[in-house]
Design an enzyme around this catalytic site. Structure first.
Site, mmCIF file in Angstrom:
data_model
loop_
_atom_site.group_PDB
_atom_site.id
_atom_site.type_symbol
_atom_site.label_atom_id
_atom_site.label_comp_id
_atom_site.label_asym_id
_atom_site.label_seq_id
_atom_site.Cartn_x
_atom_site.Cartn_y
_atom_site.Cartn_z
ATOM 1 N N LYS A 1 30.977 67.236 91.941
ATOM 2 C CA LYS A 1 32.364 67.320 92.427
ATOM 3 C C LYS A 1 33.202 66.285 91.675
ATOM 4 O O LYS A 1 32.742 65.160 91.443
ATOM 5 C CB LYS A 1 32.381 67.033 93.939
ATOM 6 C CG LYS A 1 33.722 67.243 94.606
ATOM 7 C CD LYS A 1 33.617 66.959 96.114
ATOM 8 C CE LYS A 1 34.926 67.204 96.842
ATOM 9 N NZ LYS A 1 34.814 66.925 98.293
ATOM 10 N N SER B 1 36.634 70.703 101.059
ATOM 11 C CA SER B 1 37.218 70.476 99.750
ATOM 12 C C SER B 1 36.228 70.653 98.597
ATOM 13 O O SER B 1 36.647 70.828 97.462
ATOM 14 C CB SER B 1 37.787 69.054 99.703
ATOM 15 O OG SER B 1 36.742 68.111 99.815
ATOM 16 N N SER C 1 33.781 68.727 104.373
ATOM 17 C CA SER C 1 34.006 69.193 103.000
ATOM 18 C C SER C 1 32.754 69.629 102.245
ATOM 19 O O SER C 1 32.851 70.183 101.157
ATOM 20 C CB SER C 1 34.729 68.114 102.187
ATOM 21 O OG SER C 1 36.098 68.125 102.498
#
Lengths: 494, 483, 95
Positions: free
Chosen positions: A83, A158, A182
């Site tokens: 990420k 996210s 997330s």
């Protein structure tokens, strides 16, 4: 050999058996990314040469260890997507924000260092909601990641890029971060397995902070075994993170088949209004499955959990407003042109550099910390936090594990909630209380809804119970095939 | 004194701790250096970086608490103080608002008021908390841009906040000196005001004599010397009195002292002041100070100046004034104590230090810590005087100055400069006889009973011997010759 | 509680953000909606409940004051939008 059909563990086993090399595996995934990512947009930054170069180095180490008859780390040679809020030395790290559009950190996050020490190969950086604020990856400043099961739907967020990449077989493993869901929410939307570890087990050093008291890095994989091995690789005490626990950890991967038949409580707070019937049914089916595996399953209620969502938005926004103040156009990142003086530079760089959702959270957080409102909001949220912690403690005196949905709905349509911040916030209903209490929880595939979208279930455990969570999911996955399903087979993105 | 008004003063004193590394990272804690060469991703507030608290900084803050009579709190937290400023890279300063390390102290001291009267006084300390220092902005010559140097950023800092217990510039400066001495004796800081490692903000208000209600206060910043504190207080009290006499209101505001111009300028009013939005820093765990840790630190606290002074008066029988000077600075007292290991002449060591060494130090604008010879050297010099090898005036001037110039040990200097005292009676007799022959008038005066002329005659002998004649012997010889 | 446009402007100034005049109404309304949601916390009785700022129960995470470590200054400045020698450069600071 069909590399893409293998789980992360199977890949590692074949590399250890010299049936595959890290380079072959890396190349295979890079190929998938180049073929499919125009449709999915899971990745922000992939540099084939960088990844292959790393794979070669890793393979050399593997060869050397094997020639000495030494045991390889469990995931040696396996590629992993990162990420884009985790710093990788000399690799662009943007948090999907314009304000960091060109930022290249001169350091590695500890989780990255640990993965590299375990001879894993960094594939590239995945898309996310800007600064991890969002539940759909629609708040990325750069691209819209699509749900591989239905490209008109969001992948969740996210960590939407990481979840979508694993679902679309662009990577066998990925790292995400979970502040209010997330990891777990996108894992649910994309039909993969995602673990949010106990706060303090994986170092936050080098993770660009959203809400420091809630953020935690964790793994995505197709299955619990992959998550367990990746969690083992990245966890551990780090003296650079003052909130990192100083302790020895057992290997969750070695415990993966040690199914302990835990007593399970169905969390009634997350089985009520706002949760779709398909999802409720999946929980009921899972209950039956666990009962058939010999677990006691009871219903359990923690009424104070209703406080978690407002408390979460106050605490996370307050911390974010402070954490994101450092992005001011002075030392790195985006600087607005033509500012007259420094104040002007701050305001222009920040107003132009941050997206709407980030600004909204900064504003909310700034508000709740202001003198006059601190006691009414921030301090009240800290008190609510005490109640949530206590509520979970009481529950875990009665049961070993809590079972509930990971999300109230399956993946929603792109654009469906972008105009309504509040409805987007409600997508985190089932996940935020876990972060408030610093507990571990895992999201895993538990079926499909009537439109064929994956349903995510969630198990929540007490502090440091990751091995129990992972082995319990593993037992479920030994009996089911939901986690093996692929979007392509189900008529998703080709 | 301000006619018709009482002055009320409180201080906020910032003191940089002398740790090796910064408070939250491993960068060097050192004054100066090429810009940004003592920085790292943590103190530059780069993304993803986390603070880790320096144990020594915590301990030095606690020692400062002990040195000022504070109680040490069982639990302390680090908080974030949020504000945008170019020298604050994270746009928040890690500090302590809600739970500081030290609370409620007291310092006793004496001072001479503006009428020359010696006064006993005490000032209460409200709190001492630990925080991080900021970087520096350098404004370039053409005024278009500012340059940022973060070498100082993250240096451990303690803020000592007093109650508004002071009423005059004299008292405030004396308190400040007493506080500074304690901090230096505690070994927590070099307290060099010229390098900014000790800074004071002055909160000041005035009220009509006898009134119970405090006036509106102003805060003055940028006070870089004790003299500046003194002048700023005088100036601000006068300014406030003038405002009031013109029927104006005092505005609560922050003012910057300009020492060159001798006046303060308004920086910002209370309305413009920032809302700092303090909250507990989630990156840093609470600090718990248990009794064992407290005791260990309390034991390690060096002797404070007041105790030392009492000891000097009792054990060494030195006058109070002398003891006050010897204990005004830890460098002086440790030099004094070390010299005593090498000579028995306590009084002479004290005199050499407080009169002669401090004179040269003041004349050459150096610090006591810059003295380049050892306490043993000073003791040797004193012993050479006491054994008659050199006379005391040569020792205090020529030899001591040469020692300050780094010319070597006293005996080496005496040897190379040929300063050994002439004690040989035959040699000296010749010179005495010469002087008597050359100065018939003074000799006559002496014989007529004018005793003090002997000083003039002695001077003539010293001239002829380049000051090396042993005075006692010369006087004996004159007395014999002039009977 | 109600949120006013003035409050939103004040908060924006603290946060060094600029909210376009045309977006101000919408932003204010949205803030109000979120704050109202947060107000639901005020329905609970928090009398006697201590705030939890740190959930871990960890104390005294301290590092020894050991030998200083030097970081490569050039690398630290490599992301700077503007620099002069080894300094970060910004438009003049107005006080």
């Amino acid at each position: 050999m069909n590399i893409l059909g293998l789980s992360a563990i199977e890949i590692a086993e074949k590399i250890a058996a010299k049936e595959l090399t890290a380079v072959e595996v890396t190349r295979a995934y890079l190929d998938v990314i180049s073929q499919t990512d125009d449709a999915i947009n899971a990745w922000l930054y992939v540099d084939d040469a960088y990844a292959l170069n790393n794979a070669e180095k890793v393979q050399k180490e593997i060869d050397s260890l094997l020639s000495q008859g030494k045991k390889l780390p469990a995931l040696a040679g396996v590629p992993v997507g990162i990420k884009d809020n985790m710093c990788v030395n000399s690799v662009k790290t943007t948090c999907a924000s314009k304000i960091l559009y060109n930022f290249v950190p001169p350091y590695d996050a500890t989780a990255i260092k640990n993965a590299q020490k375990n001879l894993m190969v960094i594939l590239g950086k995945t898309n996310m909601d800007e600064f991890a604020m969002g539940s759909s990856t629609e708040h990325s400043a750069f691209k819209q990641t699509k749900n591989p099961w239905n490209t008109r739907c969001v992948p969740g967020g996210s960590s939407g890029g990481s979840a979508a990449a694993v679902a679309a077989l662009q990577a066998p493993l990925a790292l995400g971060s979970d502040t209010g869901g997330s990891i777990r929410q996108p894992a649910a939307f994309c039909g993969v397995t995602g673990l949010k570890p106990t706060y303090g087990t994986v170092s936050r050093y080098g993770l660009v902070a959203f809400a420091s008291s809630l953020d935690q890095i964790g793994p995505f994989a197709k299955d619990a075994a992959g998550c367990a091995a990746l969690f083992d690789a990245i966890k551990g005490h780090d003296e650079k993170d003052s909130t990192s626990y100083k302790m020895e950890y057992e290997s969750s991967y070695e415990e993966i088949d040690n199914f302990k038949k835990p007593t399970i409580g169905i969390l009634t707070e997350y089985m009520g209004e706002g949760v779709t019937n398909d999802i409720k049914q999946a929980v009921i089916d899972a209950k039956a499955k666990y009962e058939s595996l010999g677990c006691d399953v009871i219903e359990i209620s923690i009424p104070v959990l209703t406080l978690a969502l407002p408390a979460y938005y106050i605490l996370s926004s307050a911390e974010a407003s402070s954490n994101l103040s450092r992005f001011d156009g002075v030392r790195y990142g985006y600087r607005s042109e033509g500012a007259d003086d420094l104040q002007d530079l701050y305001i222009r760089s920040r107003s132009e550099g941050f997206g709407t959702e980030v600004k909204r959270r900064i504003m909310l957080g700034t508000f709740t910390l202001c003198s006059g409102y601190y006691d009414e909001y921030y301090n009240k949220a800290l008190k609510a936090r005490s109640l949530v912690v206590k509520g979970y403690e009481d529950a875990f005196s009665k049961v070993d594990i809590l079972l509930c949905p990971a999300t109230p709905t399956t993946a929603f349509k792109i654009g469906e909630k972008t105009d309504d911040a509040m409805s987007m916030y409600l997508a985190d209903l089932c996940t935020v209380s876990v972060n408030i209490a610093g507990l571990p929880a895992i999201s895993f595939p538990g079926g499909f809804d009537e439109s064929g979208l994956p349903i995510g279930l969630q198990l929540i455990g007490s502090k440091f119970s990751e091995s129990l969570l992972l082995s319990t999911v593993n037992a479920f996955q030994n009996e089911t095939n939901y986690h093996k399903a692929c979007p392509a087979e189900k008529g998703g993105a080709k | 004194m301000l006619k018709g008004y009482d002055i009320t003063i409180g201080l906020e004193v910032h003191c940089e701790l002398n740790t090796q590394t910064k408070v939250f990272c491993n960068c060097k804690n050192e004054f100066g250096g090429e810009p940004n060469t003592h920085t790292c991703p943590v103190c530059l507030g780069m993304p993803g970086m986390l603070p880790v608290l320096n144990k020594q900084a915590v301990e030095k803050c606690i020692l400062a608490g002990f040195a000022t009579g504070c109680s040490i709190n069982d639990i302390a937290h680090m908080d974030r103080k949020n504000y945008f400023y170019p020298d604050s890279p994270k746009a928040y300063q890690i500090s302590q608002l809600y739970h500081p390390l030290c609370s409620e102290g007291l310092i006793k001291f004496s001072f001479t008021d503006d009428e020359g009267t010696e006064q006993q006084s005490q000032v209460r300390i409200e709190r001492i908390h630990l925080e991080e220092d900021a970087g520096k902005s350098i404004h370039d010559a053409w005024g278009k841009s500012s340059l940022l140097d973060f070498n100082r950023c993250g240096v451990p800092l303690i803020e000592i906040v007093t109650y508004p217990d002071m009423t005059s510039a004299e008292q405030t400066c004396a308190f400040f000196e007493a506080l500074r001495a304690r901090l230096r004796f505690a070994g927590v800081s070099d307290c060099k005001m010229q390098e900014g490692s000790l800074r004071a903000d002055v909160n000041l208000s005035i009220k009509p004599v006898g009134s119970d209600t405090l006036g509106t206060r102003t805060e003055m910043k940028n006070l870089n010397s004790v003299k500046a504190i003194y002048r700023a207080i005088k100036s601000e009290a006068k300014r406030q009195a003038e405002e009031l006499s013109q029927g104006k209101r005092i505005i609560q505001e922050t003012r910057r002292w300009d020492d060159n111009k001798g006046r303060s300028l308004r920086m910002r009013s209370k309305e413009e002041a920032n809302d700092y939005r303090y909250f507990p820093d989630p990156d840093l765990a609470p600090i718990a100070v248990d009794e064992e840790w407290k005791n260990e630190l309390r034991k390690s606290l060096p002797e404070m100046p007041a105790e030392k002074m009492k000891k000097y008066m009792d054990e060494f029988a030195l006058p109070e004034y002398d003891c006050g000077i010897l204990t005004s600075d830890p460098d002086i007292s440790s030099f004094f104590e070390a010299a005593l290991n090498h000579t028995k002449n306590i009084k002479s060591v004290s005199n050499f230090i407080m009169v002669d060494m401090l004179r040269i130090i003041k004349e050459t604008e150096m610090e006591f810590s810059d003295v380049c010879f050892s306490p043993a050297d000073l003791a040797q010099l004193i012993n050479l005087v006491d054994t008659g090898v050199i006379n005391i005036s040569t020792a205090k001037t020529t030899v001591l100055e040469a020692m300050f110039a780094g010319e070597g040990s006293p005996d080496a200097i005496i040897e190379s400069k040929g300063l050994k005292q002439m004690g040989n009676e035959d040699e000296l007799l010749k010179i005495v006889q010469e002087v008597i022959a050359e100065n018939p008038t003074p000799v006559q005066q002496y014989k007529e009973g004018k005793q003090q002329v002997i000083g003039f005659l002695m001077g003539q002998v010293m001239k002829k011997t380049q000051g090396k004649a042993k005075p006692d012997t010369v006087i004996e010889l004159f007395k014999k010759e002039l009977i | 509680m109600a949120v006013t446009k003035e409050q939103v402007k004040y908060i924006a100034s603290l946060a060094k953000l600029e909210i376009d005049e045309k977006d101000l109404d919408a932003f204010t309304k949205e803030m109000e909606q979120i704050i109202e949601f947060a107000d639901s916390l005020n329905t609970i009785d928090t009398e006697g409940i201590a705030p939890t700022a740190h959930i871990q129960g960890i104390e005294n995470v301290l590092r020894p004051d050991s030998t200083p470590v030097q970081f490569d200054t050039e690398k630290l400045l490599s992301n700077a939008p503007e620099k002069v020698d080894t300094c970060f450069s910004v438009p003049k600071v107005v006080e």
